[in-house]
Design a protein around this motif. Structure first.
Motif, PDB file in Angstrom:
ATOM      1  N   VAL A 118      -4.230  -4.986   0.033  1.00  0.00           N
ATOM      2  CA  VAL A 118      -3.254  -4.251  -0.767  1.00  0.00           C
ATOM      3  C   VAL A 118      -3.918  -3.101  -1.507  1.00  0.00           C
ATOM      4  CG1 VAL A 118      -3.536  -5.767  -2.773  1.00  0.00           C
ATOM      5  CG2 VAL A 118      -1.404  -4.478  -2.486  1.00  0.00           C
ATOM      6  N   GLU A 126      -4.915  -0.293   1.181  1.00  0.00           N
ATOM      7  CA  GLU A 126      -3.802   0.339   1.877  1.00  0.00           C
ATOM      8  C   GLU A 126      -2.773   0.943   0.920  1.00  0.00           C
ATOM      9  OE1 GLU A 126      -2.244  -2.732   4.319  1.00  0.00           O
ATOM     10  OE2 GLU A 126      -4.063  -2.939   5.550  1.00  0.00           O
ATOM     11  N   THR A 127      -3.134   1.098  -0.344  1.00  0.00           N
ATOM     12  CA  THR A 127      -2.253   1.706  -1.335  1.00  0.00           C
ATOM     13  C   THR A 127      -2.924   2.956  -1.890  1.00  0.00           C
ATOM     14  OG1 THR A 127      -1.410  -0.474  -1.942  1.00  0.00           O
ATOM     15  CG2 THR A 127      -0.941   1.341  -3.456  1.00  0.00           C
ATOM     16  N   SER A 128      -2.187   4.066  -1.894  1.00  0.00           N
ATOM     17  CA  SER A 128      -2.789   5.361  -2.211  1.00  0.00           C
ATOM     18  C   SER A 128      -3.373   5.400  -3.614  1.00  0.00           C
ATOM     19  CB  SER A 128      -1.742   6.470  -2.041  1.00  0.00           C
ATOM     20  OG  SER A 128      -1.361   6.587  -0.692  1.00  0.00           O
ATOM     21  N   ARG A 129      -2.654   4.868  -4.596  1.00  0.00           N
ATOM     22  CA  ARG A 129      -3.150   4.989  -5.966  1.00  0.00           C
ATOM     23  C   ARG A 129      -4.403   4.160  -6.184  1.00  0.00           C
ATOM     24  NH1 ARG A 129      -0.840   1.127  -9.763  1.00  0.00           N
ATOM     25  NH2 ARG A 129       0.432  -0.437  -8.698  1.00  0.00           N
ATOM     26  N   TYR A 130      -4.552   3.058  -5.461  1.00  0.00           N
ATOM     27  CA  TYR A 130      -5.777   2.276  -5.572  1.00  0.00           C
ATOM     28  C   TYR A 130      -6.937   2.960  -4.841  1.00  0.00           C
ATOM     29  CZ  TYR A 130      -2.909  -1.529  -7.401  1.00  0.00           C
ATOM     30  OH  TYR A 130      -2.060  -2.292  -8.160  1.00  0.00           O
ATOM     31  N   ALA A 178       7.031   7.545   0.035  1.00  0.00           N
ATOM     32  CA  ALA A 178       6.355   6.898   1.156  1.00  0.00           C
ATOM     33  C   ALA A 178       6.032   7.884   2.269  1.00  0.00           C
ATOM     34  CB  ALA A 178       7.218   5.762   1.699  1.00  0.00           C
TER      35      ALA A 178
END
Length: 320
Positions: free
Chosen positions: A53, A56-60, A131
């Motif tokens: 997670v 695969e998450t932009s902000r992370y 998205a």
């Protein structure tokens, strides 16, 4: 056969001991907090790579890039401090490489904060297109552009150094301690650094501030998710604080010079330690602590890793 008397030998050993003790006393108050900060940042970086997670998450992904740059900058700053504390003078090429890497990582942080602010702006103001716009590929492209832009700036600084008449020097050994400011060997290098720093932080400040205002306006709209807008507003406010802390690091040298004019040597050393920890080291560690505590997804995993992966027994449970 040596002509040194026992008293001369004792004096020499005593001076060497005093010099070693002085180095330890001056470096320990900074090295210990830096090791703690590097440990926390390392745990945070490991946490952001531990789950899909996060990967695969932009902000992370952007947060990982920010923490990586801050950690590198912290490690390089501490290395330069230890070299100066041990009275080690480098050659101009070696110092130039370290100073270039230090400036590179220092400039990546505000640009990454700018991209993170734009991501939050799109998430609140254009939720249906978020998205589509903020994809893993686009995030990777943004990170590459940030590093390429900062690398180009570092290359320009190297080109400006070529105007300095190194061939007229007796040797390439420096006559002073290595630092990023020590590599401003010509007035044009100093002027370029001030102009680029001003441009960088003005651009980042305008971007983060405009994103914050846009999110505040969107939060008053009836069609906007109030909880999401409120969280994004707090996040952007945090970005502004981080940007201010990053900007404060550029004022370290002028502030130190202005305050230390009328102080004795011991007070100057203490002042240098305080300013270095508060202005250089501490802001680089706050990001990991703040995001690790605020984010409900990161918090349990971060605490788990900080506790050395120990599973604490539940309250009231009985050992078997």
């Amino acid at each position: 056969m040596s002509n040194a008397t026992p008293s001369q030998t004792n004096i020499t050993v005593g001076l060497q001991y005093r010099g070693l003790l002085e180095i330890v006393l001056f470096s320990a108050p900074i090295t210990l907090p830096c090791c703690v900060f590097l440990f926390i940042n390392g745990i945070m970086l490991s946490t952001l790579r531990s789950k899909s997670v996060f990967r695969e998450t932009s902000r992370y992904i952007l947060l990982y890039n920010l923490l990586f740059a801050d950690t590198m900058q912290m490690a390089l700053s501490q290395l330069l401090y230890l070299l100066s504390a041990c009275r080690i003078w480098l050659t101009y090429p070696a110092c130039g490489v370290l100073a270039m890497l230090l400036d590179l990582t220092n400039e990546v942080s505000p640009l990454t904060l700018m991209v993170m602010s734009l991501e939050r702006y799109v998430a609140v103001c254009y939720p249906l297109r978020h998205a589509t716009i903020i994809t893993i590929r686009n995030t990777g492209v943004a990170i590459v552009v940030v590093w390429a832009f900062c690398s180009l700036n570092a290359l320009i600084r190297v080109i400006l150094l070529l105007d300095f008449p190194f061939e007229e020097l007796e040797s390439l050994q420096m006559k002073d301690y290595c630092s990023d400011t020590a590599m401003f060997l010509s007035p044009i290098s100093h002027d370029y650094n001030e102009a680029f720093t001003c441009f960088l932080f003005v651009s980042a400040s305008v971007t983060v501030t405009c994103s914050y205002i846009a999110v505040v306006i969107a939060a008053r709209s009836a069609s906007t998710d109030k909880a999401s807008a409120h969280k994004a507003r707090n996040t952007l406010l945090l970005h502004l604080v981080q940007l201010g802390l990053s900007l404060s690091s550029t004022a370290h040298d002028p502030l130190f010079i202005a305050i230390s004019k009328n102080l004795d040597r011991v007070a100057i050393v203490r002042l240098q330690i305080i300013l270095y920890v508060c202005i250089i080291l501490l802001p680089r560690c706050l990001s990991a602590l703040i995001y690790g505590i605020r984010d409900q997804t990161i918090r349990p995993i971060l605490i788990y890793h900080l506790c050395c992966r120990l599973k604490l027994p539940r309250l009231g449970s009985q050992p078997r």
